[in-house]
Design an enzyme around this catalytic site. Structure first.
Site: not given
Length: 590
Positions: A73, A328, A364, A534, A559, A562, A565
């Site tokens: 984050s 992310r 959060t 990506c 990978c 995140c 895709c």
């Protein structure tokens, strides 16, 4: 692709894959050990230990090898929800307001909002939602999650990191869930059980809490199965990409929080940059871009690298050292996109439901509040029930709990009211008014009407549907990385510590794993959009002498989980599934 189709497996291999799973019974099973999942667990055991029997079995299953190592984050966080969770913490006084260890938090001392042109930075007025000075804190959320996991364990929560949960387990009628199943281990990249094969395990629970974070795979299944979006708009997402730098001490301004609009994004993309000075000489720098962009030639990763060349960022970062990289997706739909939060046997909390306050760029505090509310309603429901046992889940007697009270209580909370007040800020950018109109409407909502306007703007399409064909655009040129301030994608991926077993079935699924057909379907229209959206170099189109002129390749070992895709692929034919437990990134200071 060399995967063996299931029908061509030997009978012995099919029998192995169909073996009955071992099972365990618990009161509450929480899938995902992020802020929402851990807050649910902590509050549940606090209530159980203080006013219950102290015997409730609360289990948290987390796919990361360590708690926090898949968490990323910004992050500037509000302290209120933490104070609700830990009302008696000694740290609240020590930090001046937040119950977290003092060495984990940096109080915000300066706020700045800039509009960037290619070389200049102009002052912008801040919406009140972005006022952080002297009240909010800069943190590494991965470190905060690690701390929360320690608090949960001390209270008696059972924590199982390195466990990937791959299935919802339904009752015989298929109209309720009674738990989850963990992923089978030891399946080769060909899809064949290896000598190390181990069948997954089932956890049967009175309540299953889906706390997977943004666009979780089980949440996606539950939303479809139980039609949880029947009364809400589609979800829309952003992709957040960040780095953590050690900077020259002369350039470090502890507690500084900066946000930017404009460069490098055009007015056709929604998004902005951030720069947070925290800890001992560290700077978090990042870009969030809305995944509803239309131009398939846009590369969020390269837009982020380009952003760092602006003097506003470059003047701080030059001479420093990049020590961490992460990416992310995050929910941006807000109030309109909140699905039904309960279904027979389970509930959604945190980013599984989508509680990010977009104008604040924070989720959060709302995630933790949802966990607290969920725990209170779960406890009220299960505290008087008989001890849980395997017979509880036999089909003749299983009585699934549908926790309507959780949704009602969340709608009465400050978190829901907060999301309602800013409901029109994000969708305003998708109206015919364009970027400047969206900026104006957002300013009106946050500074004048404070959410009291008598209308609610809708979100009318998914991010995949928003993608246009490539022949409407010209390819974009991006500057080459210099290896000092800007980096190629594989260098960045190396900073995530990500790992997947080389001989493991690909967890990124396309129909029949037919790479040739996927390329033939998507490349002519979108010219390799997967390679550009990506942020980890997972998808590649390699020139060859075939009729199409390219070959499609999935580098699933790169990978970083995140989920872009699964959200953005225009044909919606890429499905992200969990790899084996413990696989994926090992984020540091994110």
């Amino acid at each position: 692709n060399n995967e063996v189709p299931y029908e061509k497996l030997s009978n012995e291999e099919k029998e192995l894959l169909a073996e009955p799973r071992a099972s365990d019974v618990v009161d509450v099973c929480i899938v995902g050990g992020g802020p929402a999942g851990l807050a649910t667990a902590i509050k549940l055991k606090q209530l159980d230990n203080e006013t219950g029997s102290g015997e409730l079995r609360v289990v948290v299953l987390e796919k990361a090898g360590d708690f926090g190592s898949h968490t990323v984050s910004g992050a500037v966080i509000e302290p209120g929800a933490f104070r609700e969770l830990f009302p008696n913490s000694e740290y609240t006084e020590q930090t001046g307001g937040i119950p977290l260890p003092p060495d984990m938090v940096t109080k915000v001392t300066h706020d700045a909002m800039k509009y960037l042109t290619e070389k200049k930075a102009y002052w912008l007025p801040e919406p009140p939602q972005l006022a952080n000075k002297n009240k909010n804190y800069i943190v590494s959320l991965s470190n905060v999650v690690r701390y929360l996991s320690e608090q949960a364990e001390e209270l008696g929560v059972e924590l199982y990191p390195g466990i990937a949960v791959s299935e919802l387990v339904y009752n015989e009628m298929g109209d309720a869930i009674k738990g989850v199943a963990t992923k089978d281990l030891g399946i080769s990249k060909k899809g064949v059980p290896k000598s190390s094969f181990e069948r997954g395990m089932e956890f049967h629970a009175r309540v299953t809490v889906l706390a997977e974070g943004c666009h979780g795979s089980l949440t996606k299944e539950a939303v479809a199965k139980f039609d949880l979006r029947k009364d809400s708009d589609p979800q829309t997402y952003g992709l957040g990409i960040k780095e953590v730098w050690e900077v020259d001490p002369k350039k470090f301004n502890k507690g500084y929080v900066g946000h930017s609009l404009g460069f490098p994004l055009s007015t056709q993309e929604y998004g902005g940059g951030f720069m947070y000075h925290f800890g001992d000489g560290l700077v978090a720098v990042g870009l969030v871009i809305g995944l509803d962009y239309a131009n398939p030639y846009v590369s969020p990763y390269l837009e982020f690298q380009k952003m760092k060349t602006h003097p506003y960022y470059a003047n701080v970062l030059e001479g420093g050292k990049c020590i961490s990289y992460a990416a992310r997706t995050l929910n941006e739909g807000g109030y309109q996109s909140i699905p039904q939060l309960h279904f027979p046997g389970g509930i959604l909390v945190g980013c599984s439901a989508g509680f990010v306050n977009v104008p604040k760029i924070k989720g959060t505090h709302t995630a933790i509040k949802s966990g607290i509310v969920a725990a209170q309603e779960i406890f009220n429901t299960v505290k008087e029930l008989d001890p849980v046992e395997e017979e509880t889940f036999e089909d003749e007697v299983y009585n699934p709990i549908d926790l309507v009270a959780y949704e009602n209580s969340f709608k009465d909370s400050w978190a829901y009211k907060e999301l309602y007040a800013v409901r029109n800020c994000r969708p305003a950018f998708n109206t015919a008014l364009g970027f400047l109109g969206g900026l104006s409407h957002s300013g009106f909502s946050t500074m004048i009407s404070f959410g009291k306007e008598p209308w609610t703007l809708g979100i009318h399409h998914t991010d995949a549907d928003a993608t246009h064909r490539a022949d409407n655009y010209k390819p974009k040129e991006y500057p080459k990385p210099d290896g000092k301030l800007t980096f190629d994608i594989l260098t960045s991926v190396s900073r995530t510590g990500t790992h997947h077993d080389e001989d493991e079935r690909c967890h990124l699924r396309i129909p029949n794993q037919d790479y040739t057909r996927h390329a033939a379907m998507t490349f002519p229209a979108y010219k390799g959009i997967e390679q550009r959206f990506c942020p980890a170099g997972v998808y590649e189109f390699i020139e060859d002498d075939s009729e199409l002129g390219i070959k499609f390749q999935i580098n699933n070992q790169n990978c970083i989980h995140c989920k872009t895709c699964d959200i953005k692929s225009p044909m919606q034919d890429v499905t992200w599934t969990v790899p084996e437990g413990g696989d994926g990134p090992k984020y540091y200071m994110t």
